[in-house]
Design an enzyme around this catalytic site. Structure first.
Site, mmCIF file in Angstrom:
data_model
loop_
_atom_site.group_PDB
_atom_site.id
_atom_site.type_symbol
_atom_site.label_atom_id
_atom_site.label_comp_id
_atom_site.label_asym_id
_atom_site.label_seq_id
_atom_site.Cartn_x
_atom_site.Cartn_y
_atom_site.Cartn_z
ATOM 1 N N ASP A 110 29.062 -28.675 -13.943
ATOM 2 C CA ASP A 110 28.888 -29.918 -14.703
ATOM 3 C C ASP A 110 27.390 -30.220 -14.753
ATOM 4 O O ASP A 110 26.554 -29.391 -14.373
ATOM 5 C CB ASP A 110 29.737 -31.059 -14.121
ATOM 6 C CG ASP A 110 29.157 -31.662 -12.846
ATOM 7 O OD1 ASP A 110 28.170 -31.104 -12.299
ATOM 8 O OD2 ASP A 110 29.694 -32.685 -12.376
ATOM 9 N N CYS A 134 29.002 -28.402 -9.041
ATOM 10 C CA CYS A 134 28.827 -29.784 -9.525
ATOM 11 C C CYS A 134 27.809 -30.431 -8.598
ATOM 12 O O CYS A 134 27.043 -29.725 -7.942
ATOM 13 C CB CYS A 134 30.162 -30.526 -9.600
ATOM 14 S SG CYS A 134 31.012 -30.767 -8.030
ATOM 15 N N THR A 143 28.175 -31.968 -5.767
ATOM 16 C CA THR A 143 28.451 -31.619 -4.368
ATOM 17 C C THR A 143 29.238 -30.325 -4.206
ATOM 18 O O THR A 143 29.346 -29.805 -3.095
ATOM 19 C CB THR A 143 29.328 -32.716 -3.734
ATOM 20 O OG1 THR A 143 30.540 -32.818 -4.529
ATOM 21 C CG2 THR A 143 28.619 -34.057 -3.708
ATOM 22 N N HIS A 164 38.339 -14.940 5.930
ATOM 23 C CA HIS A 164 39.645 -15.545 6.201
ATOM 24 C C HIS A 164 40.402 -15.939 4.932
ATOM 25 O O HIS A 164 41.621 -15.864 4.893
ATOM 26 C CB HIS A 164 39.483 -16.809 7.063
ATOM 27 C CG HIS A 164 39.139 -16.497 8.489
ATOM 28 N ND1 HIS A 164 39.393 -17.367 9.520
ATOM 29 C CD2 HIS A 164 38.550 -15.406 9.063
ATOM 30 C CE1 HIS A 164 38.982 -16.839 10.669
ATOM 31 N NE2 HIS A 164 38.454 -15.648 10.409
ATOM 32 N N HIS A 168 44.589 -11.658 7.619
ATOM 33 C CA HIS A 168 44.848 -12.998 7.071
ATOM 34 C C HIS A 168 45.682 -12.964 5.793
ATOM 35 O O HIS A 168 45.970 -14.019 5.223
ATOM 36 C CB HIS A 168 43.526 -13.716 6.778
ATOM 37 C CG HIS A 168 42.761 -14.064 8.013
ATOM 38 N ND1 HIS A 168 43.088 -15.135 8.810
ATOM 39 C CD2 HIS A 168 41.698 -13.464 8.601
ATOM 40 C CE1 HIS A 168 42.258 -15.191 9.835
ATOM 41 N NE2 HIS A 168 41.405 -14.183 9.737
HETATM 42 C C1 RB5 Z 1 29.061 -36.301 -11.273
HETATM 43 O O1 RB5 Z 1 28.250 -37.418 -11.260
HETATM 44 C C2 RB5 Z 1 29.502 -35.956 -9.854
HETATM 45 O O2 RB5 Z 1 30.516 -36.825 -9.470
HETATM 46 C C3 RB5 Z 1 29.961 -34.525 -9.802
HETATM 47 O O3 RB5 Z 1 28.897 -33.691 -10.113
HETATM 48 C C4 RB5 Z 1 30.476 -34.022 -8.476
HETATM 49 O O4 RB5 Z 1 29.582 -34.220 -7.440
HETATM 50 C C5 RB5 Z 1 31.855 -34.410 -8.134
HETATM 51 O O5 RB5 Z 1 32.430 -34.021 -7.118
#
Ligand code: RB5
Length: 145
Positions: free
Chosen positions: A8, A65, A67, A98, A132
């Site tokens: 994203d 994304c 995170t 695993h 596994h």
């Molecule tokens: C987008 O702002 C953010 O929520 C997305 O990139 C991600 O971190 C979601 O888990």
């Protein structure tokens, strides 16, 4: 090695970096977007990557994304997908040993380019441990109830 990658807006810059890094290493990389910093919805890109990896045409996929959390949740909606968020050397190794993850997820806002390079290299250089397999078989039977 053939790798598909999707992201994203939060993962766009890291994606661009990794595509170049992996191509320089001689890997084939298929980029499923998104192609800019403009805000998009990570579920759509995670799901698209999951569908693509489920065709078994790739060695593995990379989902990015902000995170790595949201996009891995989306990819895991697709049957046969084992998307793993990796964030240090141990999780990069164990996701292969695993879980035999077929998608690794990274965070464009939580990892530096260099850290991400190392995580991807570590995952690629690790081996699945066959002991596994029965757990992966259990996972494969789940869902759709
Ligand atoms: C987008 O702002 C953010 O929520 C997305 O990139 C991600 O971190 C979601 O888990």
């Amino acid at each position: 090695m053939k790798i598909a990658i999707a992201n994203d807006h939060g993962g766009y810059e890291l994606k661009v970096h990794l595509v170049n890094y992996l191509k320089e290493k001689g890997y084939e990389v298929v980029d499923l977007g998104t192609d800019s910093n403009h805000s998009v919805d990570y579920p759509l890109f995670g799901y698209k990557l999951g569908k693509e990896i489920a065709t078994n045409k790739y060695d593995f996929g990379i989902a990015i994304c902000g995170t790595g959390i949201g996009i891995s949740i989306a990819a895991n909606k697709v049957k046969g997908i084992r998307a793993a968020l990796i964030y240090d050397e141990k999780t990069a190794i164990l996701a292969k040993q695993h879980n035999n993850a077929n998608i690794i997820a990274l965070g464009g806002r939580t990892q530096t380019n260099r850290e991400a390079e190392k995580l991807v290299d570590t995952f690629i250089n690790s081996e699945f441990e066959l002991r596994h397999q029965h757990r992966l078989d259990l996972l494969e039977k789940m869902g759709g109830e």
